[in-house]
Design an enzyme around this catalytic site. Structure first.
Site, PDB file in Angstrom:
ATOM      1  N   GLU A 114       0.868  -1.186   0.000  1.00 29.23           N
ATOM      2  CA  GLU A 114       0.000   0.000   0.000  1.00 29.23           C
ATOM      3  C   GLU A 114       0.895   1.224   0.000  1.00 29.23           C
ATOM      4  OE1 GLU A 114      -1.945  -0.548   3.684  1.00 29.23           O
ATOM      5  OE2 GLU A 114      -3.104  -2.242   2.955  1.00 29.23           O
ATOM      6  N   LYS A 116       2.148   4.736   1.647  1.00 29.99           N
ATOM      7  CA  LYS A 116       2.203   5.280   2.996  1.00 29.99           C
ATOM      8  C   LYS A 116       1.643   6.698   2.915  1.00 29.99           C
ATOM      9  CE  LYS A 116       5.249   5.367   6.961  1.00 29.99           C
ATOM     10  NZ  LYS A 116       4.903   6.674   7.503  1.00 29.99           N
ATOM     11  N   ASP A 118       0.474  10.304   3.949  1.00 35.59           N
ATOM     12  CA  ASP A 118       1.049  11.262   4.877  1.00 35.59           C
ATOM     13  C   ASP A 118      -0.051  12.061   5.557  1.00 35.59           C
ATOM     14  OD1 ASP A 118       3.014  12.488   6.222  1.00 35.59           O
ATOM     15  OD2 ASP A 118       3.661  13.798   4.595  1.00 35.59           O
ATOM     16  N   TYR A 226      -6.860   1.335   6.236  1.00 37.47           N
ATOM     17  CA  TYR A 226      -5.961   0.286   5.754  1.00 37.47           C
ATOM     18  C   TYR A 226      -5.730  -0.849   6.748  1.00 37.47           C
ATOM     19  CZ  TYR A 226      -2.929   3.563   8.251  1.00 37.47           C
ATOM     20  OH  TYR A 226      -2.411   4.416   9.184  1.00 37.47           O
ATOM     21  N   LYS A 313      10.681   4.334   2.611  1.00 39.85           N
ATOM     22  CA  LYS A 313      10.477   5.785   2.508  1.00 39.85           C
ATOM     23  C   LYS A 313      11.120   6.328   1.236  1.00 39.85           C
ATOM     24  CE  LYS A 313       8.914   7.795   6.368  1.00 39.85           C
ATOM     25  NZ  LYS A 313       9.576   8.296   7.370  1.00 39.85           N
ATOM     26  N   CYS A 407       8.972  49.296   7.666  1.00 43.61           N
ATOM     27  CA  CYS A 407       8.526  48.733   6.394  1.00 43.61           C
ATOM     28  C   CYS A 407       9.599  48.978   5.320  1.00 43.61           C
ATOM     29  CB  CYS A 407       7.205  49.383   5.973  1.00 43.61           C
ATOM     30  SG  CYS A 407       6.665  48.850   4.344  1.00 43.61           S
ATOM     31  N   CYS A 410       7.951  51.556   2.634  1.00 42.24           N
ATOM     32  CA  CYS A 410       7.531  52.941   2.883  1.00 42.24           C
ATOM     33  C   CYS A 410       8.117  53.521   4.166  1.00 42.24           C
ATOM     34  CB  CYS A 410       6.005  53.037   2.886  1.00 42.24           C
ATOM     35  SG  CYS A 410       5.248  52.289   4.339  1.00 42.24           S
ATOM     36  N   CYS A 425       2.733  46.289   8.237  1.00 40.13           N
ATOM     37  CA  CYS A 425       2.941  47.705   7.986  1.00 40.13           C
ATOM     38  C   CYS A 425       1.560  48.346   8.074  1.00 40.13           C
ATOM     39  CB  CYS A 425       3.541  47.925   6.597  1.00 40.13           C
ATOM     40  SG  CYS A 425       3.438  49.663   6.110  1.00 40.13           S
ATOM     41  N   CYS A 431       1.247  52.836   1.473  1.00 37.54           N
ATOM     42  CA  CYS A 431       2.340  51.893   1.210  1.00 37.54           C
ATOM     43  C   CYS A 431       2.138  51.255  -0.176  1.00 37.54           C
ATOM     44  CB  CYS A 431       2.345  50.845   2.320  1.00 37.54           C
ATOM     45  SG  CYS A 431       3.653  49.634   2.156  1.00 37.54           S
TER      46      CYS A 431
END
Ligand code: IVH
Length: 670
Positions: A114, A116, A118, A226, A313, A407, A410, A425, A431
Site C-alpha cells: 500500500e 504510505k 502522509d 488500511y 520511505k 517597512c 515605505c 505595515c 504603502c
C-alpha cells in the site's frame, strides 16, 4: 408537534439523509442539490434540538459538527498502535524479506503493498455497527478520543449496514486533507491576506484537535482506511480484510497491490515513485505487509514495530546551500514575509534561489545566521523550504539576523499584534505594495476578472499616479492608457473593453473583490446570498452578521469595521456610480439547456482554458450531474492534464467513457 409525530419525522429525515449520503459517497450519485440536502439536515437539527431525547446516536446531523470539546477524553487503545520500521534502500528491503522468510521457515508467502499516506493516524471503534470512538495515536498506548471531529468526515460510515458484522471491531487509517482541499484552504487564506499553512499533514493534525467540530466540518478532512482489527472477523488475509472494509463502505485507496515476491514489491515502489505526484494526497513511501494473518501472527512484533510489515520511505528531495541574506516582502494587507535569498542551487530539476521563511518565529526557530549553510527541501509544495542549518559548516563570521522594524517599502514602523506571528505595515493608504496589491486582488480572475490588465500594467498605472484604488480604474480614458509603455490604440481599447465588461460581474464577486479582511471567495458568496445587497450588508450589525452562514465573530467584526471607515464607503459609492453590480440576482445557476440531462460527469485534472469550477457550472447549467468519484454508474470522465493514474485505471476497469475537453464542447453544441 407531539413526541410521537416528531419521532416519525426524525426517522424519515434520518433515512432520507442517509440514503442521499450513501448514494453520494458510496455510489457517487447525487439526486438532490447541496442546498436541498442542507435544508434536510437543518430540519432534522431543529427537531433534534426541540426533542433532544429523540436524537439518534448515529444521527447525520453530527456531520456538520457543532459540538465543542474543551478537553478530549484520553483512552487506552485496546490494541496498541504500533509504528513501522523504515527502510530507505533496496538492500534494506531485501534484508527484511530474508528475515520474513527465515521467520516463516521456508513457507511460501505473499506481500500486500500500500502507499504510505502522509496524514494523521486514527483508530475507529465500532460497536454493533455504530462508530463510537475515534482515537488518535497518542503515544501508541493511549490517545485522544476525537469522535465529534471524526464524525464530520463525510466519507466515514457512522453506521455499518451490511450484516453480519462483528459486535466490536476497529478500523485504522489515515486522516488527511487532500491536495485539492489544502490548496483551496491556502487559497482562501491568501485571498483574505492571511498566512498560508505550511503543509497538509500538520494542518490535518491541527484540524483533528480543534475544539469546535463545526469548524472541523468546514475543513473537509478525508480518511483512507488500511487496517482491520478485532475478534471473529472471519478473514484470513490482509487482502480479505481490505475487501471487507471496502464492502462495509469505508474509503480505501485503490492503489494497493498484492505482490508475489520482493521483486514485485520493488516494481510497485518504482511505479509509484513516479506516479505519486498525481495522487489526490501526499504520500511519503510504501508500506509492505505480509498478507496472511496467520503468518503475521507468527512473525509477531518487537516492543515498537511489527516484524510482518515495514515501510519504504521515498527520499525527500533536499540539498544544502548558502544563505546569502534575507529580504522582506509586503503583501496586500501589509503583512510582512521574510524570504531567504540563497546561493542558486539545483533541486529536483529546477534552480532554487529563494525560499519563504513565513515569519520572524520561523527565523528564530531555525536559528538562522547570514552565511550559514542551510538545508533546502522540496516537499509536495512547489515553493522550497529551509528545513535547518548545517551547524558543522557554521563559521565564526556568520551574523545573527535582526528582524526589520520598519517597512522596507515605505519606512513606516512595523507593528506586531499580540498573538499574531506576522509583522504588519500599518500604512495601508500610502504603502505602494499594499495599494498595488489591492488593485491586483480586485482585477484577478476570481474577482472582477479583468484579464486585459495585469501586474505590470497596474504597476505603471500606479507609478504614473493614474490609479490609486480600484474605483480609479473606471475613470481611465484612452489617452491615459496610451501613456503606458508599448500600449497602442488597439491594446488601450482592449483594456477599456475589459474594464467595461467587468461591470456585469456578479455581486458576490464584487464583494470578494473589494477585499474585506477575512472575506474570502466562499464567505463572499454566502454573504451575498444572505444579505442580497451591498447596502444591506453595510448596514448590518455584528449580531445580524453572526446569523449568516459561515460567519463567526472574527468575520462579523471585520465587516462592521470595514464599513465604518469613510474612505471605504466613499470607494464603494464610486464603484456603484461606475455601474458595478451591488445586488444579488439569481441564486441557483439558470438552466441554459437540457443537453446533458440524465448524464453524469466527473471532471479531473487541469484544463488550459477552463477552471474546474467553471466546467462544473457548465455541466449543471445544461442539465447534467456531477459525481464525486469514478464508479460503474458514471457516464463520462472528463479528463484534463495531469489526471491521477488511479482514477484513470479505475475508469478503464469500469468501462467509463473518457472524454476530452473538445468532446465536451461538442456535446454542448449538440
Ligand atoms: S499500517 C502495524 N499502512 O504510518 C502497522 N500505516 O510509520 C500499522 N501509515 O502509524 C500501520 N499509511 O499512521 C499502515 N498504508 C498504511 C499506512 C500507514 C500511512 C502510517 C500510520 C502509522 C505510520 C507508521
Amino acid at each position: 408537534m407531539s413526541a410521537i409525530e416528531a419521532k416519525k419525522e426524525i426517522q424519515e429525515l434520518v433515512d432520507q439523509i442517509n440514503h442521499y449520503n450513501e448514494l453520494y459517497y458510496q455510489k457517487n450519485k447525487s439526486e438532490i442539490s447541496d442546498y436541498e440536502f442542507d435544508q434536510l439536515l437543518k430540519k432534522l437539527d431543529d427537531l433534534e434540538n426541540e426533542f433532544p431525547e429523540l436524537k439518534q446516536p448515529d444521527s447525520p446531523t453530527q456531520r456538520v459538527g457543532g459540538t465543542i470539546t474543551k478537553e478530549f477524553e484520553n483512552v487506552v487503545h485496546q490494541y496498541p498502535m504500533l509504528s513501522l520500521g523504515n527502510t530507505y534502500s533496496k538492500e534494506e528491503l531485501e534484508e527484511f524479506d530474508v528475515r520474513v522468510a527465515k521467520g516463516l521457515e521456508g513457507e511460501p508467502y505473499d506481500y500486500f503493498c500500500e502507499l504510505k499516506f502522509d496524514g494523521v493516524s486514527i483508530s475507529l471503534v465500532y460497536e454493533n455497527g455504530i462508530l463510537i470512538k475515534a482515537i488518535t495515536r497518542g503515544d501508541g498506548v493511549r490517545g485522544d478520543n476525537v469522535i465529534a471531529n471524526a464524525k464530520t468526515i463525510r466519507s466515514l460510515p457512522l453506521k455499518i449496514k451490511l450484516e453480519p458484522i462483528p459486535s466490536r471491531f476497529e478500523v485504522r487509517g489515515e486522516v488527511f486533507l487532500s491536495k485539492e482541499v489544502f490548496k483551496k484552504l491556502n487559497q482562501e487564506q491568501e485571498d483574505i491576506g492571511e498566512e498560508t499553512y505550511a503543509n497538509a499533514r500538520n494542518t490535518a493534525s491541527g484540524t483533528l484537535k480543534m475544539q469546535d467540530s463545526a469548524e472541523v466540518a468546514k475543513r473537509k478532512l478525508d480518511c483512507y482506511l488500511y487496517y482491520l482489527l478485532g475478534e471473529e472477523l472471519n478473514v484470513s488475509s490482509h487482502e480479505e480484510a481490505i475487501q471487507k472494509i471496502e464492502q462495509w463502505g469505508f474509503n480505501v485507496s485503490p492503489t494497493y497491490q498484492k505482490c508475489k515476491n520482493i521483486q514485485e514489491v520493488m516494481d510497485y515502489i518504482v511505479h509509484w515513485e513516479k506516479k505519486r505526484g498525481e495522487l489526490p494526497l501526499e504520500t511519503d513511501g510504501v508500506v509492505i505487509k505480509v498478507n496472511s494473518l496467520d503468518q503475521q501472527q507468527r512473525l509477531g512484533a518487537t516492543a515498537k514495530v511489527p516484524r510482518w510489515a515495514i515501510s519504504f520511505k521515498y527520499k525527500a528531495e533536499s540539498t544544502s546551500t548558502r544563505l546569502n541574506g534575507i529580504t522582506y516582502q509586503v503583501g496586500r494587507t501589509g503583512a510582512v514575509t521574510p524570504v531567504a535569498e540563497l546561493e542558486p542551487v539545483q533541486l529536483a530539476g529546477t534552480t532554487v534561489k529563494r525560499a519563504s521563511l513565513h515569519n520572524a518565529n520561523e527565523i528564530t526557530r531555525l536559528d538562522l545566521r547570514i552565511g550559514d549553510s542551510v538545508f533546502v527541501e522540496k516537499g509536495g509544495e512547489i515553493i522550497p523550504k529551509v528545513t535547518g542549518v548545517d551547524l558543522t559548516q557554521r563559521k565564526d563570521t556568520t551574523a545573527s539576523v535582526v528582524y526589520i522594524s520598519e517597512c522596507p517599502e515605505c519606512g513606516t514602523p512595523l507593528i506586531r499584534k499580540e498573538g499574531e506571528a506576522n509583522h504588519y505595515c500599518p500604512n495601508d493608504s500610502g504603502c505602494p505594495p499594499q495599494i498595488k496589491g489591492r488593485i491586483e486582488h480586485f482585477i484577478q480572475r476570481k474577482a472582477m476578472d479583468i484579464d486585459s490588465l495585469g501586474e505590470q500594467t497596474i504597476k505603471q498605472l500606479f507609478d504614473l499616479g493614474l490609479v490609486n484604488s480600484p474605483a480609479d480604474l473606471y475613470d481611465l480614458k484612452k489617452e491615459d492608457l496610451l501613456r503606458l509603455e508599448k500600449v497602442k490604440d488597439k491594446s488601450a481599447e482592449n483594456m477599456l473593453a475589459g474594464i467595461e465588461a467587468s461591470k456585469s460581474t456578479r455581486f458576490q464577486s464584487v464583494l470578494f473583490a473589494i477585499g474585506i479582511r477575512f472575506v474570502g471567495k466562499t464567505v463572499a458568496e454566502k454573504l451575498a446570498y444572505y444579505f442580497k445587497s451591498m447596502d444591506k450588508l453595510a448596514a448590518a450589525s455584528v449580531e445580524e452578521l453572526l446569523k449568516a452562514p459561515e460567519v463567526g465573530e472574527k468575520i462579523a467584526q471585520s465587516v462592521v469595521q470595514f464599513f465604518n471607515q469613510p474612505h471605504h464607503v466613499n470607494e464603494i459609492a464610486r464603484l456603484k456610480k461606475a455601474g458595478l453590480q451591488m445586488e444579488s440576482t439569481s441564486v441557483e445557476p439558470e438552466l441554459i439547456s437540457q443537453r446533458l440531462e440524465g448524464k453524469s460527469f466527473v471532471i479531473s485534472g487541469t484544463f488550459e482554458n477552463y477552471e474546474r469550477d467553471q466546467l462544473k457550472e457548465m455541466v449543471l447549467a445544461n442539465g447534467g450531474r456531477i459525481l464525486s468519484g469514478v464508479s460503474a454508474k458514471l457516464d463520462y470522465l472528463l479528463a484534463g492534464e495531469n489526471m491521477g493514474p488511479a482514477k484513470l485505471e479505475k475508469a478503464r476497469k469500469l468501462g467509463v467513457t473518457l472524454i476530452t475537453i473538445g468532446d465536451f464542447e461538442k456535446m454542448l453544441i449538440g
